[in-house]
Design an enzyme around this catalytic site. Structure first.
Site: not given
Ligand code: ACO
Length: 401
Positions: A125, A265, A295
């Protein structure tokens, strides 16, 4: 491509100005509710945790090269320059058409940019900011005059559509800019490129490569599908965005107060909010459009830039920052003094020549294919082969319009 030796000693320094921009996204839109029909998720979770409402998904006929080509054509149109004026084509992508030939070479050919070098750049990214920096450095040394930098992705092709942790986040699209040498101060002022390969296992797309071909890939990841440790990437992103913007601002010799816009990004609304808090700046300084595109990896910054310019948020003489972060791990920030007018008066003649260049490129590709087939067919017949070789040389020589 002209070489660095073309530059006269003591000549006026060149600046690398962004003079054209364009974007392309697939027509098909997938909403959060659409996703919820086949994976265990819901609109409320996706919106509240990421800010994403919908994303565009490539059809079977679309690919990274076709989206990149459309964005490139729009950027050339905007800059009112001809494909033949390009010295360099860079495509930043994590979803290239092939390992090689590069997607950049495919686009270079389809544009009819017959005097350009071309290569793909892999920095996930952050790739678009890396690419703009590479092109601007080549321009500033006098080695080249004009470059096209494209960020293009078909992330939908590398999604595990059963993995709700990743498949709800990504979308497809492409954005492009044209950079040109100019003597007026402005354009790309500074860049900070960084990498921490220690975080390599936090996100990636395992694909055919030197480890896999020796049968050594055994880390639980699925080939050709993206995996990500979301919470670790989240922490990394919130840390590096602020830090690297401050470094780039410092290198550019300006202050944070002079920044009028930040094009980050587009990964997660909460990451952007956290970065704004870290920098103690108004979050509205950040451009966000991830609600509509998700994204799009290397394409997200040029798409957001395009929309910011088109909606009048970028004005001549103002300073803006680009900031990318992602797989590698990699991150990059850049300061640009915007030097392009809102729109360029396009000349009808150049528009027609651009269209002719695209048509000629299609014909040349078709003629090459036909001549290769005939050549294969008449394999052993030497006189026919010689005639075909002459025909092929003539086709290859058509590089001016
Ligand atoms: N729908 C419903 N529930 C979900 C989903 C979904 N799509 N995805 C995860 N959950 C659940 C999980 O299973 C978890 O449940 P649990 O507590 O029962 O285990 C709960 O939601 C919380 O999960 P987390 O992973 O802690 O959620 P978080 O608030 O951290 O959000 C996310 C996850 C959106 C992926 C976030 O961590 C994020 O944005 N990370 C950064 C991603 C990024 O910036 N990528 C950039 C680089 S991409 C590249 O280089 C190609």
């Amino acid at each position: 491509m002209p070489t660095a030796g073309n530059r006269k000693a003591g000549a006026t320094p060149f600046y690398a100005h962004i003079v054209g921009w364009g974007m392309a996204v697939p027509e098909t839109v997938m909403t959060n509710d659409d996703l919820a029909t086949f994976v265990d998720t819901n609109d409320d979770w996706i919106r509240s945790r990421t800010g994403i409402r919908e994303r565009h998904i490539a059809s079977e006929r679309e690919s990274t090269a076709t989206l990149g080509l459309k964005a490139a054509q729009a950027a050339l149109e905007c800059a009112d320059i001809l494909p033949i004026e390009l010295d360099l084509v860079i495509v930043a992508t994590s979803t290239p058409e092939n390992i090689f030939p590069s997607t950049a070479s495919l686009i270079q050919d389809r544009l009819g940019a017959t005097r350009a070098g071309a290569f793909d750049l892999s920095a996930a990214c952050s790739g678009f900011v890396y690419g703009v920096n590479m092109a601007s450095q080549a321009i500033r040394t006098g080695s080249i005059q004009t470059a096209l930098v494209i960020g293009a992705e078909t992330m939908s092709r590398v999604m595990n559509w059963q993995d709700r942790n990743t498949c709800v986040l990504f979308g497809d699209g492409a954005g492009a800019v044209v950079l040109r040498a100019g003597e007026d101060e402005g354009g790309v002022l500074s860049a900070v490129l960084r990498s921490d390969g220690g975080g390599a296992d936090l996100l990636g797309i395992p694909t055919i490569g030197s480890v896999d071909t020796l049968g050594m890939l055994d880390n639980g990841h699925t080939m050709h599908k993206m995996h990500m440790n979301g919470s670790e990437v989240f922490k990394f992103a919130t840390r590096v965005i602020g830090e690297s913007i401050l470094q780039a601002v410092d290198l550019a010799g300006i202050t944070m107060n002079e920044l009028r816009l930040i094009v980050p990004h587009q990964a997660n609304e909460r990451i952007i909010q956290a970065a704004a808090r870290h920098l103690k700046i108004d979050p509205t300084l950040f451009v966000t459009n991830l609600d509509r595109y998700g994204n799009t990896s290397a394409a997200s910054i040029p798409i957001a830039l395009c929309e910011a310019v088109q909606t009048g948020r970028v004005k001549m003489g103002e300073h803006l920052a680009f900031v990318g972060f992602g797989g590698g791990l990699t991150w990059a920030s850049m300061i640009v003094k915007w030097s392009a007018p809102q729109s360029v008066d396009q000349t009808l003649l150049k528009r027609q020549r651009r269209q002719f260049s695209y048509t000629l490129a299609r014909w040349r590709a078709a003629l090459r294919r036909i001549s290769r087939r005939i050549n294969d067919f008449f394999g052993a017949l030497n006189p026919a082969r010689r005639r075909l070789a002459r025909l092929r040389r003539k086709i290859d020589a058509i590089d001016t319009i």
